[in-house]
Write an enzyme that holds these catalytic residues in place. Sequence first.
Site, PDB file in Angstrom:
ATOM      1  CG  HIS A 158      54.193  60.876  -8.707  1.00 22.79           C
ATOM      2  ND1 HIS A 158      52.904  61.288  -8.930  1.00 22.79           N
ATOM      3  CD2 HIS A 158      54.803  60.881  -9.916  1.00 22.79           C
ATOM      4  CE1 HIS A 158      52.735  61.506 -10.220  1.00 22.79           C
ATOM      5  NE2 HIS A 158      53.877  61.274 -10.837  1.00 22.79           N
ATOM      6  CD  GLU A 257      54.880  64.378  -8.869  1.00 19.55           C
ATOM      7  OE1 GLU A 257      56.031  63.883  -8.957  1.00 19.55           O
ATOM      8  OE2 GLU A 257      54.126  64.525  -9.846  1.00 19.55           O
TER       9      GLU A 257
END
Length: 284
Positions: A158, A257
């Site tokens: 992320h 991400e």
Amino acid sequence: MKLSPSVSIEQSETGLEFIKVASAKCDAKIFLQGGQITQFTPKNNEPLIWVSQDETYQEGASIRGGIPVCWPWFGTHANDGWPAHGFARTSVWQADEVHESDEQITVSLKLPMKLVNTTYWPHQSALKVEFILSDKLQVRLTTTNLGNTPFSFTQALHTYFPTSDITNTHVDGLQGAQYIEFSEGPFVQNDVVSFERETDMVYTQASAVQIINTPEGVINVSRENSNSCVLWNPWIEKSKRLSNFADDEYKTMLCLEAANVLTDKVTLEPKQNHTLVTTISWAN
């Protein structure tokens, strides 16, 4: 774990342990909680990842910024009360190995699976994250099926990226991919992505390389063993609801991400492994 000359283990003011890297190539911090890198700055260049100025580094809480490890599920679980984005990002990982050469430093951590709540994850497995640090950063997340039955999972690295002006920031390389946003879609991405509102796009069939154009320069982002990725910026209203996030910080960050989500989820047969890889660098 044997350390190398450029690597030390230190503590935050709140007592969280992190691995500090200060080498000829870069400076970095990797927290054992979450197995999460929170700083990566190539020498003579700007930082490549972002952390909120309001982050408080509390035990048991996810860190707002860096590269959280979302595993073994991405997003909200179907079961009420289960942790968002899985349990890996708030678990304390174990430092495993450090290797240093003239060209790079590799730091690897393992998640102690014996401490994982089997209600969340009953499978026999191993999880390792490796950080390969030079003038660029590569993160490798490897899942191994140690059991006798297959299992499936979703995941994401992320990554929070910095920018001085989100309205003057653009993401190139997603054209042709399909995306779902706010549970609607799929739609086809036709153009370079700019930011004018809350953005929460989950892409599939995405190419392996994207380019983030920021006022500070161009960031190259690539993925391996991943045909999906996520693009996120909370914008004005959601920023006010986020923990450890200043109301106006949406102006200075975005997330792109590397992922295995939706139709790109991973199913591992017994004794197989899978490695999700992301590599980031300044182009200039």
